[in-house]
Design an enzyme around this catalytic site. Structure first.
Site, mmCIF file in Angstrom:
data_model
loop_
_atom_site.group_PDB
_atom_site.id
_atom_site.type_symbol
_atom_site.label_atom_id
_atom_site.label_comp_id
_atom_site.label_asym_id
_atom_site.label_seq_id
_atom_site.Cartn_x
_atom_site.Cartn_y
_atom_site.Cartn_z
ATOM 1 N N HIS A 71 39.383 -9.292 48.849
ATOM 2 C CA HIS A 71 40.464 -9.927 48.072
ATOM 3 C C HIS A 71 41.722 -10.113 48.912
ATOM 4 C CE1 HIS A 71 38.474 -9.560 44.049
ATOM 5 N NE2 HIS A 71 37.912 -8.505 44.608
ATOM 6 N N ASN A 144 37.813 -9.553 37.444
ATOM 7 C CA ASN A 144 37.370 -10.758 38.142
ATOM 8 C C ASN A 144 37.222 -11.894 37.140
ATOM 9 O OD1 ASN A 144 37.203 -9.721 40.743
ATOM 10 N ND2 ASN A 144 35.039 -9.165 40.565
HETATM 11 FE FE1 HDD Z 1 37.654 -3.999 43.943
HETATM 12 C C1 HDD Z 1 40.477 -4.938 45.543
HETATM 13 C C2 HDD Z 1 38.240 -6.356 41.509
HETATM 14 C C3 HDD Z 1 34.603 -3.266 42.526
HETATM 15 C C4 HDD Z 1 37.258 -1.448 46.100
HETATM 16 N N1 HDD Z 1 39.076 -5.386 43.604
HETATM 17 C C5 HDD Z 1 40.166 -5.612 44.380
HETATM 18 C C6 HDD Z 1 40.957 -6.664 43.798
HETATM 19 C C7 HDD Z 1 40.317 -7.067 42.670
HETATM 20 C C8 HDD Z 1 39.134 -6.246 42.548
HETATM 21 C C9 HDD Z 1 40.752 -8.153 41.720
HETATM 22 C C10 HDD Z 1 42.233 -7.222 44.378
HETATM 23 C C11 HDD Z 1 43.431 -6.574 43.770
HETATM 24 C C12 HDD Z 1 44.687 -7.214 44.313
HETATM 25 O O1 HDD Z 1 44.950 -8.369 43.949
HETATM 26 O O2 HDD Z 1 45.370 -6.556 45.091
HETATM 27 N N2 HDD Z 1 36.589 -4.728 42.387
HETATM 28 C C13 HDD Z 1 37.048 -5.610 41.458
HETATM 29 C C14 HDD Z 1 36.106 -5.695 40.369
HETATM 30 C C15 HDD Z 1 35.079 -4.834 40.666
HETATM 31 C C16 HDD Z 1 35.390 -4.214 41.921
HETATM 32 C C17 HDD Z 1 36.282 -6.561 39.146
HETATM 33 C C18 HDD Z 1 33.852 -4.518 39.871
HETATM 34 C C19 HDD Z 1 33.758 -4.586 38.595
HETATM 35 N N3 HDD Z 1 36.189 -2.638 44.275
HETATM 36 C C20 HDD Z 1 35.024 -2.470 43.561
HETATM 37 C C21 HDD Z 1 34.327 -1.301 44.032
HETATM 38 C C22 HDD Z 1 35.077 -0.765 45.045
HETATM 39 C C23 HDD Z 1 36.242 -1.624 45.174
HETATM 40 C C24 HDD Z 1 33.016 -0.794 43.482
HETATM 41 C C25 HDD Z 1 34.839 0.447 45.888
HETATM 42 C C26 HDD Z 1 34.119 1.459 45.561
HETATM 43 N N4 HDD Z 1 38.658 -3.364 45.590
HETATM 44 C C27 HDD Z 1 38.328 -2.262 46.297
HETATM 45 C C28 HDD Z 1 39.322 -1.937 47.392
HETATM 46 C C29 HDD Z 1 40.390 -3.061 47.195
HETATM 47 C C30 HDD Z 1 39.811 -3.867 46.049
HETATM 48 C C31 HDD Z 1 38.742 -1.766 48.736
HETATM 49 C C32 HDD Z 1 40.770 -3.877 48.413
HETATM 50 C C33 HDD Z 1 42.254 -3.915 48.440
HETATM 51 C C34 HDD Z 1 42.685 -3.028 47.396
HETATM 52 O O3 HDD Z 1 41.595 -2.500 46.764
HETATM 53 O O4 HDD Z 1 43.825 -2.758 47.106
HETATM 54 O O5 HDD Z 1 39.848 -0.685 47.204
#
Ligand code: HDD
Length: 684
Positions: A71, A144
């Site tokens: 993202h 999402n």
């Molecule tokens: Fe995630 C970012 C949505 C599963 C780990 N995620 C991130 C963002 C969105 C989502 C919208 C961007 C937020 C922003 O604008 O800063 N992610 C989801 C959705 C998931 C999902 C809807 C499943 C239903 N994500 C998911 C899992 C993991 C992560 C299973 C890890 C175990 N997501 C992350 C992250 C991020 C992230 C690595 C990257 C940057 C951040 O968090 O701040 O931690």
């Protein structure tokens, strides 16, 4: 040699005056010269002593922080949420019980796979993250634009992301799923099949961020004052209706405007057409959950709204663009674990893993444990704790007490049984520790089939064609075959269509599901085309004019379109204005060669004969019409424009309109001409 007192070689040195403050270093030292470094002599080496140069360059060298691992590419806006229906019966959370109160929000939309500088319109899931600054602390609904996810357990997330990102040895493709590692991983993960159906649908090609749905995906819990738990799924519904682009259009948008969605969001907010969504919920209890033919804790499943209807409870309005991209959009830190009292988590194993991951990534991305003090992340309610110090601490806490219990300071913060966060007291049978996937998560194909079979014929053909496109980019034959073997289970006709589109001589054997596939009732609510709202609100119509265009027709169309709240863009071969047939000068918004028609929802051509004849030889003009036609858009063309249509090989159909009356064109521009498509491109 003579010295220049200001600037080099006569360059103007801008100086402070009553309207411009004095430029200073970070230490507040006033700067006299912001053009020249300190050198030994006129043409000599720079001096280490130049603290102004060193500070400026050092700060610049440190301007970037790690981009989000997923993202990374996103756009955001401020706004507010207003509750219209109280959920008091189900929760104590004030944000869900205080009807009419405006809660400030910050919402960020993103693509998933590409880097921060990648394009806005790849085929990709869109993030839909909303931070509510409630009076009981921040609530982050990090969702999402698709209601399910690829995997059931957070343990698989790093593998999924590694597979979708650019391949590590060659560093391509950027922002694309159409490559071997992604489909290799997917083909070995049957649990991803439902999500695969959604990403191959037009959901991943939104026309605008303002025209897509958002989903909290997991089941969360609402907790009432008596501690009773109700499951909840959150849905955002765009008030402009759903709309997507067609694939060829999405591809062309990538070259027409890298920032297509960001610019669209910016423009709409700047001109006061504020994007709005309804917040809706699905509420259900343990008994209802037990009746569902799948496990609601499995994030690869939806609860069709035909089974549990949506209840509209409030409205989100985005009405203010951030002042600074880095300070706000880049530094905002969302975390699904941020919930106020009255909202709680379910045992969805994907959600449980997410509760850990976001805080962890933010410690790295924002450089330490004080990132919550950044203005965009700070709660907008009173807050106090005993956490102290750390990198970039901004607060200056006073007093001796930074611990609890304490007796030395009467105003030090204490926990509150009455208003504090309490978790749902779920009774859990004591089991043994194990790494297990619940058997209730084993049905990977039924909802994939349900989704595919719920789609209109047009949408089904888009999905099959998307699959053919993606797998055609996969170089490894056994990966293509493995994917087709899954598709054959989802829907045999889909599998056959894709196999044919790939030119397979022989159908692979269908995959073997772990359990029988259920034929669930279709869910028409998952389609998009029917959800396109018959309106010009939020749409952008281009009018092509040139020297000698008819002033009265230009005015008539412009006024009629604006009366429908469409945005009108005047396009001409040259950008400095055109002289119309009455001698008036019309301002031009964009140059024809730089404004491909993929950017607009419908087009109008009002050219004088001499101009049309000249443009008929120009490829940019031919492409303009050919693309609008190929993207199934309404076209209003004056008789002179036929010269370009003929040169472009276009045969006008029911999507073409005369220019003597804007009314029929306006109706046409509210939709797309799907019947045109089969004659234009081979769909799988
Ligand atoms: Fe995630 C970012 C949505 C599963 C780990 N995620 C991130 C963002 C969105 C989502 C919208 C961007 C937020 C922003 O604008 O800063 N992610 C989801 C959705 C998931 C999902 C809807 C499943 C239903 N994500 C998911 C899992 C993991 C992560 C299973 C890890 C175990 N997501 C992350 C992250 C991020 C992230 C690595 C990257 C940057 C951040 O968090 O701040 O931690």
């Amino acid at each position: 040699m003579q010295q220049h007192p200001i600037g080099n070689a006569g360059e103007l040195q801008q100086q402070a005056d009553s309207s411009h403050p004095v430029l200073t270093t970070q230490q507040g030292i006033p700067i006299a010269d912001n053009q020249n470094s300190l050198t030994q002599g006129n043409r000599g080496p720079s001096l280490l002593e130049d603290f102004i140069l060193r500070e400026k360059i050092t700060h610049f060298d440190h301007e970037r922080i790690p981009e989000r691992v997923v993202h990374a590419r996103g756009s955001a806006a401020h706004g507010h949420f207003t509750l219209t229906e109280s959920l008091q019966q189900y929760t104590t959370a004030k944000v869900l019980t205080e009807v009419g109160k405006q809660v400030p929000v910050f919402a960020r939309f993103s693509t998933v796979a590409g880097g921060a500088g990648s394009v806005d319109t790849p085929r990709d899931v869109r993030g839909f993250a909303v931070k509510f600054y409630t009076e009981e602390g921040n609530w982050d609904l990090v969702g999402n634009n698709i209601p399910v996810f690829f995997i059931q357990d957070a343990m698989k997330f790093p593998d999924l992301v590694h597979a979708v990102k650019m391949e590590p040895d060659r560093a391509f493709p950027q922002a694309a799923t159409a490559h071997d590692t992604f489909w290799d991983f997917i083909s070995l993960m049957p649990e991803s099949m439902h999500m695969v159906m959604w990403i191959m649908s037009d959901r991943t090609l939104p026309r605008s961020l303002r025209m897509m749905e958002g989903f909290g995906i997991h089941s969360f819990r609402l907790l009432s004052a008596s501690g009773k738990s109700t499951f909840v799924k959150f849905h955002w519904r765009p008030q402009l209706g759903m709309q997507s682009t067609v694939w060829d259009e999405a591809l062309k948008l990538q070259s027409a405007d890298n920032d297509y969605h960001r610019r669209d969001l910016f423009d709409s907010i700047q001109c006061g057409a504020f994007p709005c969504w309804d917040l809706c919920v699905q509420l259900f209890d343990e008994e209802q959950a037990a009746m569902l033919p799948f496990d609601h804790l499995d994030p690869t499943k939806i609860i069709p709204e035909e089974l549990i209807p949506l209840k509209r409870i409030g409205e989100l309005v985005l009405d203010r663009w951030p002042d600074n991209f880095f300070a706000e959009t880049e530094q905002v830190a969302f975390c699904p674990a941020n919930v106020p009292p009255g909202i709680d988590f379910s045992n969805d194993p994907l959600l449980q893993g997410r509760l850990f991951s976001y805080l962890d990534t933010q410690l790295l991305r924002l450089g330490g444990p004080n990132f919550a003090q950044l203005p965009i992340n700070a709660p907008q309610c009173p807050f106090a704790n005993h956490q102290r110090d750390g990198h970039m601490q901004q607060a200056v806490p006073s007093g001796r007490v930074s611990y609890e219990p304490s007796s030395l300071q009467t105003d030090s913060p204490r926990a509150s049984q009455a208003s504090g966060f309490t978790h749902f007291a779920q009774a859990t049978p004591e089991g043994s520790k194990a790494r297990l996937r619940p058997e209730s998560f084993a049905d990977h194909y039924s909802q994939a089939r349900m989704f595919y079979q719920s789609q209109s014929r047009v949408e089904q053909s888009h999905m099959a064609s998307a699959m053919v496109f993606e797998l055609s980019k996969v170089q490894t034959a056994h990966v293509r075959e493995a994917m087709v073997s899954h598709l054959l289970v989802i829907d045999e006709d889909l599998g056959r269509r894709v196999a044919k589109g790939l030119g397979m001589q022989q159908l692979p054997r269908a995959a073997e599901p772990a359990m029988p596939v259920q034929d669930l009732d279709p869910s028409p609510a998952t389609c998009i085309i029917d959800r396109m709202k018959p309106t010009l609100q939020g749409r952008c119509i281009a009018m092509l004019v040139d020297e000698g265009s008819g002033a009265s027709t230009v005015t008539m169309f412009k006024q009629a379109l604006q009366a429908q709240q469409a945005r009108v863009m005047i396009i001409a071969p040259r950008v400095s204005g055109v002289t119309l047939d009455d001698g008036s000068i019309l301002a031009v918004d964009a140059q024809l060669a730089g404004a491909p028609s993929a950017q607009f929802d419908a087009i109008v051509s009002l050219l004088a004969p001499s101009s049309a004849e000249r443009l008929a030889t120009q490829s940019c003009a031919q492409d303009w019409f050919r693309d609008a036609f190929a993207h199934l858009k309404a076209i209003a063309a004056c008789p002179a424009s036929n010269a370009i249509l003929d040169a472009s090989g276009i045969r006008p159909d029911s999507g073409f309109f005369a220019t003597d009356d804007p009314a029929p064109f306006i109706e046409g521009a509210k939709t797309r001409f799907w019947s045109r498509e089969p004659a234009l491109r081979d769909l799988a």
